[in-house]
Design a protein around this motif. Structure first.
Motif, PDB file in Angstrom:
ATOM      1  N   ASP A  42      97.712 -69.919 -12.821  1.00  0.00           N
ATOM      2  CA  ASP A  42      97.241 -68.946 -13.812  1.00  0.00           C
ATOM      3  C   ASP A  42      95.778 -69.148 -14.195  1.00  0.00           C
ATOM      4  OD1 ASP A  42      99.676 -67.678 -13.863  1.00  0.00           O
ATOM      5  OD2 ASP A  42     100.358 -68.663 -15.706  1.00  0.00           O
ATOM      6  N   SER A  43      95.269 -70.360 -14.019  1.00  0.00           N
ATOM      7  CA  SER A  43      93.883 -70.626 -14.390  1.00  0.00           C
ATOM      8  C   SER A  43      92.988 -70.977 -13.198  1.00  0.00           C
ATOM      9  CB  SER A  43      93.826 -71.766 -15.411  1.00  0.00           C
ATOM     10  OG  SER A  43      94.350 -72.946 -14.845  1.00  0.00           O
ATOM     11  N   ASP A  44      93.553 -71.031 -12.010  1.00  0.00           N
ATOM     12  CA  ASP A  44      92.817 -71.423 -10.796  1.00  0.00           C
ATOM     13  C   ASP A  44      92.978 -70.319  -9.761  1.00  0.00           C
ATOM     14  OD1 ASP A  44      91.583 -72.674  -8.661  1.00  0.00           O
ATOM     15  OD2 ASP A  44      93.105 -74.243  -8.450  1.00  0.00           O
ATOM     16  N   TRP A  45      92.038 -69.368  -9.769  1.00  0.00           N
ATOM     17  CA  TRP A  45      92.154 -68.214  -8.886  1.00  0.00           C
ATOM     18  C   TRP A  45      90.790 -67.556  -8.664  1.00  0.00           C
ATOM     19  CZ3 TRP A  45      90.826 -63.508 -11.162  1.00  0.00           C
ATOM     20  CH2 TRP A  45      90.737 -63.517 -12.565  1.00  0.00           C
ATOM     21  N   VAL A  46      90.683 -66.894  -7.519  1.00  0.00           N
ATOM     22  CA  VAL A  46      89.474 -66.140  -7.169  1.00  0.00           C
ATOM     23  C   VAL A  46      89.897 -64.927  -6.356  1.00  0.00           C
ATOM     24  CG1 VAL A  46      87.257 -66.150  -5.944  1.00  0.00           C
ATOM     25  CG2 VAL A  46      88.083 -68.246  -7.004  1.00  0.00           C
ATOM     26  N   VAL A  47      89.382 -63.772  -6.716  1.00  0.00           N
ATOM     27  CA  VAL A  47      89.613 -62.530  -5.981  1.00  0.00           C
ATOM     28  C   VAL A  47      88.249 -61.911  -5.719  1.00  0.00           C
ATOM     29  CG1 VAL A  47      90.666 -60.241  -6.017  1.00  0.00           C
ATOM     30  CG2 VAL A  47      91.861 -62.176  -7.076  1.00  0.00           C
ATOM     31  N   THR A  48      87.946 -61.602  -4.450  1.00  0.00           N
ATOM     32  CA  THR A  48      86.655 -60.996  -4.117  1.00  0.00           C
ATOM     33  C   THR A  48      86.864 -59.802  -3.197  1.00  0.00           C
ATOM     34  OG1 THR A  48      86.318 -62.436  -2.197  1.00  0.00           O
ATOM     35  CG2 THR A  48      85.395 -63.190  -4.309  1.00  0.00           C
ATOM     36  N   LYS A  49      85.926 -58.863  -3.284  1.00  0.00           N
ATOM     37  CA  LYS A  49      85.925 -57.690  -2.413  1.00  0.00           C
ATOM     38  C   LYS A  49      84.557 -57.031  -2.496  1.00  0.00           C
ATOM     39  CE  LYS A  49      87.619 -54.446  -5.895  1.00  0.00           C
ATOM     40  NZ  LYS A  49      88.632 -53.466  -6.221  1.00  0.00           N
TER      41      LYS A  49
END
Length: 104
Positions: A64-71
């Motif tokens: 829940d606190s360790d995430w990355v989303v890129t586009k």
């Protein structure tokens, strides 16, 4: 003088290289916080060497606190990430941007 090492230093140099008297008046880099908590990053690609270059979206959700989303959409590199993942998001942009240099 600002420490020019690391992802933020690289991003500062990339931004400065885009500034030509015109680009910076319409385009730029925005980093802000999210309320979940986390970060959002938007880097304009219009009128740069990265404009129109395909970007493979990334989605790393480790907790829940360790995430990355890129586009990339509408000629903007977009990243959202956890509160301690800003450097990782910037690294993903850097890796993609510099891979373009190596492919040319």
């Amino acid at each position: 003088m600002t420490d020019a090492r690391g992802e933020l230093g690289w991003l500062q140099r990339w931004y400065a290289a885009q500034c030509d008297g015109d680009w910076e008046h319409e385009w730029g880099v925005r980093i802000a916080t999210l309320d979940n908590p986390g970060w959002t990053v938007a880097i304009d690609l219009a009128e740069t060497s990265l404009a129109g270059r395909p970007y493979p979206p990334a989605d790393f959700r480790r907790s829940d606190s360790d995430w990355v989303v890129t586009k990339v959409s509408d000629m903007v590199f977009r990243a959202t990430c956890g509160p301690l993942n800003l450097e990782e998001a910037l690294r993903l942009f850097r890796e993609w941007a510099t891979s373009a240099d190596r492919e040319s």
